[in-house]
Write a protein that holds these residues in place. Structure first.
Motif, PDB file in Angstrom:
ATOM      1  N   UNK A 168      20.331 -10.858   5.465  1.00 32.77           N
ATOM      2  CA  UNK A 168      19.528  -9.676   4.515  1.00 32.77           C
ATOM      3  C   UNK A 168      20.403  -9.206   3.672  1.00 32.77           C
ATOM      4  N   UNK A 169      21.612  -9.534   3.619  1.00 34.92           N
ATOM      5  CA  UNK A 169      22.468  -9.429   2.226  1.00 34.92           C
ATOM      6  C   UNK A 169      21.985 -10.235   1.111  1.00 34.92           C
ATOM      7  N   UNK A 170      21.581 -11.249   1.611  1.00 34.30           N
ATOM      8  CA  UNK A 170      20.988 -12.304   0.554  1.00 34.30           C
ATOM      9  C   UNK A 170      19.835 -11.969  -0.114  1.00 34.30           C
ATOM     10  N   UNK A 171      18.998 -11.302   0.905  1.00 33.33           N
ATOM     11  CA  UNK A 171      17.621 -10.775   0.414  1.00 33.33           C
ATOM     12  C   UNK A 171      17.742  -9.473  -0.561  1.00 33.33           C
ATOM     13  N   UNK A 172      18.968  -8.914  -0.552  1.00 35.37           N
ATOM     14  CA  UNK A 172      19.200  -7.814  -1.521  1.00 35.37           C
ATOM     15  C   UNK A 172      19.580  -8.357  -2.616  1.00 35.37           C
ATOM     16  N   UNK A 173      20.009  -9.421  -2.751  1.00 36.72           N
ATOM     17  CA  UNK A 173      20.557 -10.103  -4.048  1.00 36.72           C
ATOM     18  C   UNK A 173      19.680  -9.725  -5.267  1.00 36.72           C
ATOM     19  N   UNK A 174      20.301  -9.492  -6.477  1.00 39.49           N
ATOM     20  CA  UNK A 174      19.550  -9.094  -7.600  1.00 39.49           C
ATOM     21  C   UNK A 174      18.451  -9.912  -7.915  1.00 39.49           C
ATOM     22  N   UNK A 175      18.795 -11.573  -8.015  1.00 42.43           N
ATOM     23  CA  UNK A 175      17.836 -12.366  -8.354  1.00 42.43           C
ATOM     24  C   UNK A 175      16.771 -12.731  -7.563  1.00 42.43           C
ATOM     25  N   UNK A 176      17.102 -12.585  -6.239  1.00 42.81           N
ATOM     26  CA  UNK A 176      15.750 -12.688  -5.286  1.00 42.81           C
ATOM     27  C   UNK A 176      15.087 -11.394  -5.242  1.00 42.81           C
ATOM     28  N   UNK A 177      15.769 -10.299  -5.489  1.00 42.59           N
ATOM     29  CA  UNK A 177      14.693  -8.922  -5.662  1.00 42.59           C
ATOM     30  C   UNK A 177      13.843  -9.233  -7.005  1.00 42.59           C
ATOM     31  N   UNK A 178      14.467  -9.788  -8.010  1.00 35.05           N
ATOM     32  CA  UNK A 178      13.748  -9.985  -9.082  1.00 35.05           C
ATOM     33  C   UNK A 178      12.443 -10.760  -8.985  1.00 35.05           C
ATOM     34  N   UNK A 179      12.817 -11.948  -8.251  1.00 37.25           N
ATOM     35  CA  UNK A 179      11.996 -13.073  -8.154  1.00 37.25           C
ATOM     36  C   UNK A 179      10.594 -12.479  -7.255  1.00 37.25           C
ATOM     37  N   UNK A 180      11.059 -11.742  -6.224  1.00 39.21           N
ATOM     38  CA  UNK A 180      10.161 -11.004  -5.266  1.00 39.21           C
ATOM     39  C   UNK A 180       9.365 -10.142  -6.105  1.00 39.21           C
ATOM     40  N   UNK A 181       9.895  -9.259  -7.017  1.00 39.07           N
ATOM     41  CA  UNK A 181       9.252  -8.218  -7.629  1.00 39.07           C
ATOM     42  C   UNK A 181       8.080  -9.007  -8.735  1.00 39.07           C
ATOM     43  N   UNK A 182       8.754  -9.960  -9.517  1.00 38.34           N
ATOM     44  CA  UNK A 182       7.920 -10.681 -10.360  1.00 38.34           C
ATOM     45  C   UNK A 182       6.735 -11.473  -9.817  1.00 38.34           C
ATOM     46  N   UNK A 183       6.875 -11.877  -8.551  1.00 37.15           N
ATOM     47  CA  UNK A 183       5.912 -12.757  -8.111  1.00 37.15           C
ATOM     48  C   UNK A 183       4.709 -11.963  -7.360  1.00 37.15           C
ATOM     49  N   UNK A 184       5.201 -10.678  -6.850  1.00 38.35           N
ATOM     50  CA  UNK A 184       4.451 -10.129  -5.944  1.00 38.35           C
ATOM     51  C   UNK A 184       3.831  -8.661  -6.093  1.00 38.35           C
ATOM     52  N   UNK A 185       4.780  -8.237  -7.181  1.00 40.01           N
ATOM     53  CA  UNK A 185       4.518  -6.779  -7.649  1.00 40.01           C
ATOM     54  C   UNK A 185       5.181  -5.811  -6.828  1.00 40.01           C
ATOM     55  N   UNK A 186       5.574  -6.336  -5.764  1.00 39.37           N
ATOM     56  CA  UNK A 186       6.565  -5.245  -4.869  1.00 39.37           C
ATOM     57  C   UNK A 186       7.574  -4.774  -5.565  1.00 39.37           C
ATOM     58  N   UNK A 187       8.337  -3.501  -5.201  1.00 40.82           N
ATOM     59  CA  UNK A 187       9.421  -2.916  -5.970  1.00 40.82           C
ATOM     60  C   UNK A 187      10.562  -3.833  -5.783  1.00 40.82           C
ATOM     61  N   UNK A 188      11.515  -4.007  -6.780  1.00 40.75           N
ATOM     62  CA  UNK A 188      12.831  -4.490  -6.512  1.00 40.75           C
ATOM     63  C   UNK A 188      13.754  -3.383  -5.792  1.00 40.75           C
ATOM     64  N   UNK A 189      14.125  -3.582  -4.871  1.00 40.46           N
ATOM     65  CA  UNK A 189      14.800  -2.513  -3.998  1.00 40.46           C
ATOM     66  C   UNK A 189      16.216  -2.176  -4.535  1.00 40.46           C
ATOM     67  N   UNK A 190      16.859  -2.949  -5.205  1.00 36.99           N
ATOM     68  CA  UNK A 190      18.176  -2.336  -5.616  1.00 36.99           C
ATOM     69  C   UNK A 190      18.064  -1.844  -7.153  1.00 36.99           C
TER      70      UNK A 190
END
Lengths: 297, 442, 306
Positions: B333-355
């Protein structure tokens, strides 16, 4: 009940032979049915950790719920329409096939195959035909009849769509029965009537139709059972009960409330209501079948 | 037919599961989710990266169907004592999970395994949806979205309308004029909306600071009643119906096939309200016109509109697992909140970056200058501090309630009920469900 | 002799042809759609002249929908249900008709009660049951606190989990659907019509019950078995609600369910040609079974009525 005098004496073997049937029936029928009945008297959370016994509350709420009553109405209307449409088409085609002296086998072959199509798939096929933006039948309805065909929004259109998809699959089933029934009618009867100068239509109404009535009854019961339960596939694939709940038949509601809404008590109560209904239909049928046996001698 | 299975049943084999002695193989952590297609691929990529990044744990992500199917599968698994460690639950299932008694709260999990997390560095309006009455985070937000307004720039030009602001929302009256102009172009309709309950009732209420339900939208107790039959919401729905009736200014795009999104893509509608997660799809499939995004419209009497609320899903951790496994869950869960993971998630899916870290990094990289429409949702979500009415909605049987609202709205659209009748009936029907739910946990 | 009615005869044939075309139209249209490329299929209205893309589309549907796996699963499920039902029912009916024991009538009554009840009405508890077959036993186990007792004996923590989940398994797809009495009922009806002398004669020759069963009863029941094979195979293949619930793993789902994923969602381009190609593949096996075994099938269907 005709009773056969039994011949084989080994009790052990007898029990052993019937054991698989008993185990399967007990495990997957009686046990769940009992559980269903019990949980219909319970209020329980989705995870099944907390259950309170609440007597008939689930049932009372059910019959107080205007939507459930509406769903009963929808189910009756749906079944009635499916029965009417598929039985009349089936009977018509069967009497035509029975009249036609040639190609009977070929005709039967060409009309029998939809029986093998799953309800869900017949739903897909009709959805493709009646799709509001590019279904060929939908376009034709709009252009020729000037209907504003829109099953997304119009309850009538959505209902029509599921009725068509369900009836289509059932026509072939009914056709088979009616054809068998027609072929079992003694030719001599018909010929005698013809000699008395009765026209073909007259003969149909006064001789054929009454003789078909047992078949008719059986087919009606089977169609109603089909449209009560099997049609789940059609509804799930095509409308999901919409629009505005207008195609939400009872069996779909059981699924929707139990598996999507996670309201197990209410869903179980609905199952029990359906069980009672089926038991009632079965009793009715067997009463009738017994009568029929006397009737055919 | 596996006869082995049957002989198993017949012979009642006891399954002894001994406490695992320290094997040298990584501990498996199971995660059930509902991310299909391209989103599923991104999930898999994140999981693979995590598994490569360390050797103690191996996360196994399984697609279990749509949201409701995932929840069902999890419930069945809990009953059989075989629950996964992590499960993705849509926002309407939040209350069901909270009340289940089967949850290991995320704030506690992170504490127990020594992760000091500064929760203030997260997007507050997202967190606030998933906190308990003590403001403690119960589940880890994962894919969060909010509705925004898409519009067809070319069509607007034809109708003589310029671009809209990305920060200041237009009013509903202005949208009325816009739809009127667009309807005159001879297209099928001016406005189309997806997820009507979420966008036109839930979010409309939040933005205008109208309570959706009593007890702070259900955050403060179980004996809740819906309050959506207030004049404001009724007038809003009635207005949409009026637009529908007078010359195609609004039309219903349905819920399943033919959906609102495809209507917008096919240029049958000039304005289209949907989740920010539709961005990815529009980017890839709109070729023949230019589109843009604006915040959701507000009423002219609402000078200071509130934040919109989120949709999407969060990750819940089930209890009843082993300690060394939880250690891995916390690490993941900690890993999921990592900045780079969130950025990837946001760019690929359009969902919010959480942090906030991820958001700020994206900003500093100039990402939002390149794709300004990607920021509309975040700005709308964070424009004000959430009030009790705009924090979120927490109701039992929410899935059914949404379904009821959808049904009743459909009855308005097809002319069987007036807006008032429909919303009254939605409230009445939902209240029965809510009291049922409350009784369950008494 | 019945009079000649040329007009009515002509009408008969015309009506039949129209009937056949109308009944066949949905599938004809699907076949045409399955032969077209995307741009043709998306035309409004879709052209009625077949294209040459059939194999391409079928291939595409096969890979995209993972139909190979799913058709196999459907086949296993349909065959399993068919064989399971028929075998169990043959034995059951044999026991009920040819043996005399105290609970015979009770056994028959309990089985008979399940005759009409479709799986749909007991779906929720059946699902819970399948999720954990030993659920009830586990409850007893925990109530007795046997874990701690055993752990105390063993000297370290032991958890006993009584569980056998049928979710996502062939057993789960098949077993619950074999719990039906239709076949037992039919075989019983049929056995009752077999002359008693046969059994007498077999006993005179000193044949054991099982010899009588295998050598005489089963061969006599051939037609009934064939008819039931068709009916039950189609029934099994077309199951929808149960597989929908019990499988969450894409690799275990059946073709009828999997097909839903090929229907273009609003998110996708309207790939109806692929969906229709997939539909043809999924419909084909049961249709072929029905057509090739038509004679028995009709006989079997009509027998059920008696």
């Amino acid at each position: 009940m005709l009773r056969k005098r039994s011949y084989f004496k080994s009790k052990g073997l007898a029990y052993f032979l019937v054991l698989p049937q008993i185990i399967i029936t007990a495990t997957f029928f009686y046990w769940p049915a009992i559980r269903g009945i019990v949980s219909s008297f319970m209020r329980s959370d989705p995870f099944g950790l907390k259950s309170t016994f609440i007597w008939f509350d689930n049932y009372i709420n059910l019959f107080k719920d205007p939507l459930y009553l509406k769903s009963i109405g929808i189910t009756l209307m749906f079944s009635g329409s499916v029965a009417l449409l598929s039985i009349s088409c089936g009977l018509f085609l069967a009497s035509m096939a029975n009249r036609a002296l040639r190609f009977t086998a070929l005709t039967r072959t060409l009309l029998i195959w939809p029986y093998a199509v799953a309800p869900a798939i017949s739903g897909i096929l009709w959805l493709f035909l009646l799709h509001p933006s590019y279904g060929v039948v939908a376009i034709w309805l709009n252009r020729v009849f000037g209907l504003n065909w829109n099953p997304l929004l119009s309850s009538r259109d959505a209902m029509l769509m599921v009725v068509l998809a369900s009836s289509w699959k059932n026509i072939s089933y009914n056709f088979v029965f009616f054809l068998a029934g027609l072929q079992a009618i003694p030719k001599s009867l018909i010929e005698a009537a013809a000699m008395d100068g009765a026209s073909p239509f007259r003969r149909f109404w006064s001789i054929t139709f009454p003789l078909l009535s047992p078949t008719m009854f059986f087919v009606t019961v089977m169609t109603i059972i089909f449209s009560f339960f099997e049609s789940f596939g059609v509804i799930h694939a095509v409308t999901q009960g919409g629009p505005g709940g207008s195609t939400n038949i009872l069996v779909y509601k059981v699924y929707q409330d139990g598996f999507i809404g996670l309201n197990l008590g209410s869903s179980s109560a609905q199952s029990v209501v359906l069980m009672l209904l089926i038991v009632f239909i079965t009793i009715l049928q067997f009463k009738f079948v017994e009568r029929k046996v006397q009737y055919t001698g | 037919m596996s006869f082995k299975r049957i002989s198993l049943i017949l012979t009642l084999v006891f399954v002894f599961s001994f406490i695992e002695s320290a094997f040298a193989k990584p501990i498996e952590i199971h995660w059930w989710h509902a991310m299909r297609g391209s989103r599923g691929e991104v999930v898999q990529k994140i999981v693979d990266d995590f598994n490569k990044s360390q050797s103690d744990y191996k996360v196994i992500a399984t697609y279990k169907g749509e949201y409701d199917e995932v929840l069902n599968a999890a419930i069945a698994a809990v009953r059989a004592g075989k629950q996964p460690h992590i499960i993705q639950v849509f926002e309407v299932g939040t209350q069901t999970m909270m009340m289940s008694g089967m949850v290991y709260p995320v704030y506690k999990l992170m504490d127990d395994y020594g992760y000091k997390i500064d929760w203030s560095r997260y997007l507050q309006p997202v967190l606030s949806y998933y906190v308990n009455e003590d403001n403690k985070l119960m589940s880890m937000p994962f894919n969060s979205s909010t509705p925004v307004m898409y519009y067809n720039v070319d069509m607007f030009k034809k109708a003589g309308i310029g671009r809209l602001s990305k920060e200041k929302p237009i009013t509903w009256d202005e949208l009325g004029e816009i739809t009127e102009k667009i309807a005159k172009l001879g297209v099928k309709g001016g406005l189309v909306t997806a997820w009507q309950s979420w966008t036109q009732v839930e979010n409309y209420s939040a933005i205008h600071d109208l309570p959706f339900a009593t007890k702070a939208n259900g955050y403060e107790g179980l004996d809740v009643q819906l309050t959506i039959n207030n004049d404001k919401v009724v007038n809003h729905i009635a207005r949409l119906k009026k637009w529908m009736d007078d010359g195609n200014r609004f039309f219903y795009g349905g819920q399943k096939y033919q959906g609102p999104k495809s209507e917008f893509i096919a240029q049958n509608a000039g304005v289209y309200i949907d989740s920010i997660s539709a961005i990815a799809k529009l980017q890839s499939s709109v070729k023949d016109f230019e589109w843009d995004i604006a915040p959701l419209p507000v009423e002219s009497w609402m000078a200071e509109p509130q934040n919109s609320i989120i949709g999407g899903a969060s990750l819940w951790v089930f209890n009843g697992k082993k300690k060394n496994e939880y250690k891995g869950v916390a690490a993941f869960l900690k890993y999921l909140a990592n900045t780079d993971v969130q950025i990837l998630w946001h760019k690929e899916t359009g969902y919010f970056p959480i942090t906030l870290d991820a958001y700020e990094k994206l900003k500093s990289e100039g990402y939002y200058e390149k794709y300004p429409y990607q920021e509309v949702g975040i700005k709308q979500l964070t424009r004000r501090n959430p009030t009790k009415s705009s924090r979120g909605i927490r109701l039992g049987y929410f899935v059914q309630i949404r379904n009821i609202i959808n049904e009743e709205l459909e009855l308005v659209w097809n002319g069987k009920k007036t807006a008032k009748e429909a919303l009254d009936s939605a409230v009445e029907r939902s209240n029965i469900k809510l009291s049922e739910f409350a009784k369950t946990y008494k | 002799m019945v009079e000649k009615t040329p007009k009515l005869d002509f009408f008969t044939y015309v009506a039949l042809i129209i009937g056949i075309v109308v009944v066949g139209f949905p599938i004809l249209y699907a076949i045409i759609a399955a032969t077209l490329p995307l741009e043709e299929v998306s035309k409004v209205p879709m052209p009625l002249i077949p294209g040459d893309q059939l194999l391409v589309n079928i291939k595409e549907a096969w890979t995209r929908g993972d139909l190979g796996t799913q058709l196999f699963n459907s086949f296993v499920m349909a065959s399993g249900i068919t064989i399971g039902k028929i075998v169990v029912s043959l034995f059951g009916a044999f026991s009920i008709v040819y043996f005399d024991y105290r609970f015979r009538t009770l056994v028959f009554a309990t089985v008979f009660c399940t005759l009409m009840l479709p799986v749909e009405v007991r779906i929720v508890p059946t699902y819970e049951m399948a999720a954990n077959l030993f659920g009830p036993l586990q409850g007893v186990w925990n109530a007795l606190g046997l874990d701690s007792i055993i752990s105390w004996f063993a000297g370290h923590d032991i958890e006993v989990n009584l569980e056998l989940s049928l979710l996502d398994s062939y057993a789960g797809l098949i077993l619950p659907l074999t719990a039906s009495a239709t076949c037992t009922f039919l075989f019983r009806q049929f056995f009752l019509t077999i002359p008693e002398e046969l059994c007498e004669a077999a006993k005179m020759d000193g044949a054991s019950p099982m010899t009588f069963f295998w050598k005489i009863l089963v061969p006599l029941s051939k037609t009934n078995i064939a008819a039931l094979v068709v009916i039950e195979f189609v029934y099994g293949w077309n199951q929808y609600l149960w597989p929908l619930l019990i499988t969450t793993n894409q690799k275990m789902t059946t073709a009828v369910i999997g097909l839903q994923h090929l229907i273009p969602s609003p998110e996708d381009p309207p790939n109806w040609h692929i969906a229709m190609a997939g539909t043809l593949l999924v419909v084909l096996p049961p249709v072929l079974v029905v057509l090739f075994m038509q004679r028995w099938f009709v006989k079997g269907l009509v027998e059920r009525e008696k």
